[in-house]
Write a protein that holds these residues in place. Structure first.
Motif, PDB file in Angstrom:
ATOM      1  N   PRO A 166       0.741  -1.428  -0.034  1.00  0.00           N
ATOM      2  CA  PRO A 166      -0.003  -0.050   0.109  1.00  0.00           C
ATOM      3  C   PRO A 166       0.883   1.241   0.146  1.00  0.00           C
ATOM      4  O   PRO A 166       0.460   2.306  -0.903  1.00  0.00           O
ATOM      5  CB  PRO A 166      -0.790  -0.031   1.212  1.00  0.00           C
ATOM      6  CG  PRO A 166      -0.829  -1.660   1.747  1.00  0.00           C
ATOM      7  CD  PRO A 166       0.399  -2.059   1.055  1.00  0.00           C
ATOM      8  N   GLN A 167       1.979   1.347   0.687  1.00  0.00           N
ATOM      9  CA  GLN A 167       2.886   2.517   0.814  1.00  0.00           C
ATOM     10  C   GLN A 167       3.366   2.847  -0.614  1.00  0.00           C
ATOM     11  O   GLN A 167       3.719   3.636  -1.036  1.00  0.00           O
ATOM     12  CB  GLN A 167       4.018   2.527   1.859  1.00  0.00           C
ATOM     13  CG  GLN A 167       4.737   3.580   2.101  1.00  0.00           C
ATOM     14  CD  GLN A 167       4.047   4.702   2.281  1.00  0.00           C
ATOM     15  OE1 GLN A 167       2.879   4.921   3.118  1.00  0.00           O
ATOM     16  NE2 GLN A 167       4.471   5.893   1.644  1.00  0.00           N
ATOM     17  N   ILE A 172     -13.184  -3.428   6.942  1.00  0.00           N
ATOM     18  CA  ILE A 172     -12.490  -2.229   8.002  1.00  0.00           C
ATOM     19  C   ILE A 172     -11.054  -2.548   8.370  1.00  0.00           C
ATOM     20  O   ILE A 172     -10.116  -2.044   7.927  1.00  0.00           O
ATOM     21  CB  ILE A 172     -13.346  -2.021   9.324  1.00  0.00           C
ATOM     22  CG1 ILE A 172     -14.772  -1.760   8.985  1.00  0.00           C
ATOM     23  CG2 ILE A 172     -12.519  -1.296  10.245  1.00  0.00           C
ATOM     24  CD1 ILE A 172     -14.776  -0.336   8.424  1.00  0.00           C
ATOM     25  N   GLY A 173     -10.767  -3.943   8.535  1.00  0.00           N
ATOM     26  CA  GLY A 173      -9.701  -4.456   8.779  1.00  0.00           C
ATOM     27  C   GLY A 173      -8.675  -4.387   7.840  1.00  0.00           C
ATOM     28  O   GLY A 173      -7.542  -4.295   8.190  1.00  0.00           O
ATOM     29  N   GLY A 174      -8.961  -4.402   6.713  1.00  0.00           N
ATOM     30  CA  GLY A 174      -7.840  -4.337   5.482  1.00  0.00           C
ATOM     31  C   GLY A 174      -7.218  -3.078   5.374  1.00  0.00           C
ATOM     32  O   GLY A 174      -6.626  -2.842   4.178  1.00  0.00           O
ATOM     33  N   TYR A 175      -8.012  -1.980   6.003  1.00  0.00           N
ATOM     34  CA  TYR A 175      -7.941  -0.693   5.478  1.00  0.00           C
ATOM     35  C   TYR A 175      -7.326   0.399   6.586  1.00  0.00           C
ATOM     36  O   TYR A 175      -7.622   1.410   6.718  1.00  0.00           O
ATOM     37  CB  TYR A 175      -8.840   0.127   4.912  1.00  0.00           C
ATOM     38  CG  TYR A 175      -9.218  -0.504   3.261  1.00  0.00           C
ATOM     39  CD1 TYR A 175      -8.771   0.037   2.251  1.00  0.00           C
ATOM     40  CD2 TYR A 175      -9.727  -1.821   3.058  1.00  0.00           C
ATOM     41  CE1 TYR A 175      -8.931  -0.133   1.003  1.00  0.00           C
ATOM     42  CE2 TYR A 175     -10.027  -2.141   1.766  1.00  0.00           C
ATOM     43  CZ  TYR A 175      -9.485  -1.588   0.790  1.00  0.00           C
ATOM     44  OH  TYR A 175      -9.578  -2.212  -0.558  1.00  0.00           O
ATOM     45  N   GLN A 176      -7.000  -0.421   7.552  1.00  0.00           N
ATOM     46  CA  GLN A 176      -6.615   0.485   8.765  1.00  0.00           C
ATOM     47  C   GLN A 176      -5.388   1.482   8.450  1.00  0.00           C
ATOM     48  O   GLN A 176      -5.568   2.538   9.117  1.00  0.00           O
ATOM     49  CB  GLN A 176      -5.682  -0.462  10.052  1.00  0.00           C
ATOM     50  CG  GLN A 176      -6.790  -1.561  10.410  1.00  0.00           C
ATOM     51  CD  GLN A 176      -6.144  -2.579  11.614  1.00  0.00           C
ATOM     52  OE1 GLN A 176      -5.884  -1.938  12.577  1.00  0.00           O
ATOM     53  NE2 GLN A 176      -5.991  -3.798  11.163  1.00  0.00           N
ATOM     54  N   LEU A 177      -4.502   1.372   7.631  1.00  0.00           N
ATOM     55  CA  LEU A 177      -3.538   2.405   7.377  1.00  0.00           C
ATOM     56  C   LEU A 177      -4.341   3.728   6.651  1.00  0.00           C
ATOM     57  O   LEU A 177      -4.074   4.693   7.182  1.00  0.00           O
ATOM     58  CB  LEU A 177      -2.472   1.780   6.332  1.00  0.00           C
ATOM     59  CG  LEU A 177      -1.252   2.728   6.028  1.00  0.00           C
ATOM     60  CD1 LEU A 177      -0.659   3.318   7.471  1.00  0.00           C
ATOM     61  CD2 LEU A 177      -0.332   2.399   5.174  1.00  0.00           C
TER      62      LEU A 177
END
Length: 431
Positions: free
Chosen positions: A55-56, A264-269
């Motif tokens: 993701p980064q 929700i859990g897959g998008y915490q960042l």
């Protein structure tokens, strides 16, 4: 109190299915260690890439389109994971080798996943990213699909909740450790990728070394008059249809839970950065703390809930309690936008996920239509995991794209998690 040696009903639940004998304490310990290590290592390796480093990198490669790229990558990968899980589950059911029917697949899958992870990390196009991440999912499910039927093949019924809890605890620890390790490498992505590749390589090898050696399946083939033919192999992929009501209720219930959780859990960042309003460095710091909270509380509740489930002989009430706790945990940051609310989210969802993961896999094994086709049937049940992860990023990305906010993702996730409880409670064959 019933004596497991003299009480017939209890005795059968205390016997290992593959040997027909009680499982020695030393073997039980080795299975527990192997399951916690397996769950921990594959999830840690996956989270290092999927939750942090990739993701980064997408933020840098595709400014303003990172969520869409991540969603596309996960969606394509999950489709391949779905297919691979069923295929390798059925193939492992049919495999006849002197190393056993599950071991060869588990040992090889990590190498495919590791190479594919490195190739994914160096891609600069969406097509290349999707292709190699999909190959990674094939390697991962080459391990998972044969590993999960070990619960049905070799673990006594009265110990499945406990061993399932160790696997769940491993997944929980791996999820948090992967996020923590990934966050530590966020300013040095290539070094983090190397760490992940090595972890992938070791995942399958270490677990088959730790577990008691699987009995040879080659002898079983020579003793069978109906040697496996191409037509028989093709028939082995056909889903079970008779007496499978509880099986398919478990499938739907699990899908709804996984779907709601990963919204929700897959998008915490991204939630920390774009919903809570934190900067990149601060978000990575908070993400590490969230992961640590989730890991600690989930680990404790997972291990204790598995033992409790075996002691009381019940699965469904624990699943219901877990889902309610996660729903409450999701509601807190939805209503209060702050770092503190995210910490509460981590604590409540961590407790709930720990309880859920400790009994879910045992419940799934309990509703299998056939022990002889456990690999295929568990592969079908794992469609819930992969399908949930296919649709979750698509829905999350769509909501964010349409509303320019993560606000509606929270009530959406809560509704689906609670709907999953309804289907699990409809199961009749498991208490």
């Amino acid at each position: 109190m019933a004596d497991p040696i003299h009480d017939g009903a209890v005795a059968s639940s205390a016997l290992a299915p593959d040997t027909g004998k009680p499982l020695p304490a030393s073997s039980l310990v080795r299975f527990a260690l192997g399951f916690i290590l397996f769950g921990g290592m594959w999830m840690m390796s996956d989270m290092i890439g999927a939750a942090v480093l990739l993701p980064q990198r997408f933020v840098e490669l595709f400014p303003g389109q990172a969520e869409a790229v991540l969603g596309t990558m996960n969606s394509f990968g999950s489709i391949f994971a779905l297919i691979a899980n069923v295929v390798f589950g059925a193939l492992s059911d049919a495999t006849r080798s002197r190393f056993g029917k599950r071991t060869p697949w588990i040992a090889c899958g990590g190498f495919i996943a590791g190479i594919a992870f490195w190739l994914t990390s160096v891609q600069t196009s969406l097509v290349g990213i999707a292709v190699f991440w999909s190959i990674l999912q094939v390697g991962l499910n080459m391990m998972i699909a044969p590993a999960m039927p070990i619960l049905s093949d070799r673990i006594p019924l009265m110990r499945r909740g406990t061993i399932s809890a160790f696997y769940g605890a491993g997944v929980i620890c791996g999820q948090s450790l992967g996020t923590i390790i990934g966050s530590a490498f966020i300013t040095d992505i290539p070094a983090g990728v190397v760490f992940g590749v090595i972890s992938w390589f070791l995942t399958g090898l270490l677990v088959v070394i730790i577990w008691p050696r699987e009995r040879s399946a080659a002898l079983a083939q020579t003793q069978r008059s109906d040697r496996l033919s191409p037509s028989a192999l093709l028939k082995s992929f056909i889903p079970s249809c008779r007496g499978c009501r509880d099986f398919y209720l478990a499938l739907v219930g699990r899908f709804l839970f996984v779907f709601g959780y990963f919204v929700i859990g897959g998008y915490q960042l991204y939630i920390l950065e774009r919903f809570i309003g934190l900067g990149e460095i601060r978000a990575s710091q908070v993400l590490s703390i969230l992961s640590l909270i989730i890991m600690v509380v989930s680990l404790v509740t997972s291990l204790t809930s598995g033992v409790i489930s075996d002691k009381i002989g019940r699965r469904k009430p624990l699943v219901a309690v877990a889902s309610v706790l996660i729903a409450i945990g999701f509601a807190v940051p939805w209503l209060v936008h702050s770092v503190a609310s995210m910490y509460i989210y981590a604590a409540l969802s961590g407790i709930g996920y720990g309880v859920y993961s400790s009994v879910d896999q045992a419940l799934n094994v309990d509703v299998l239509p056939s022990r002889e086709q456990a690999g295929k049937d568990l592969g079908i049940l794992n469609i819930a995991n992969t399908a949930g992860q296919v649709f979750a990023p698509v829905v999350t990305s769509s909501i964010v794209l349409i509303t320019s906010s993560y606000a509606l993702t929270f009530p959406f996730a809560i509704c689906f998690i609670m709907l999953g409880v309804v289907f699990i409670m409809l199961i009749r064959g498991v208490a």
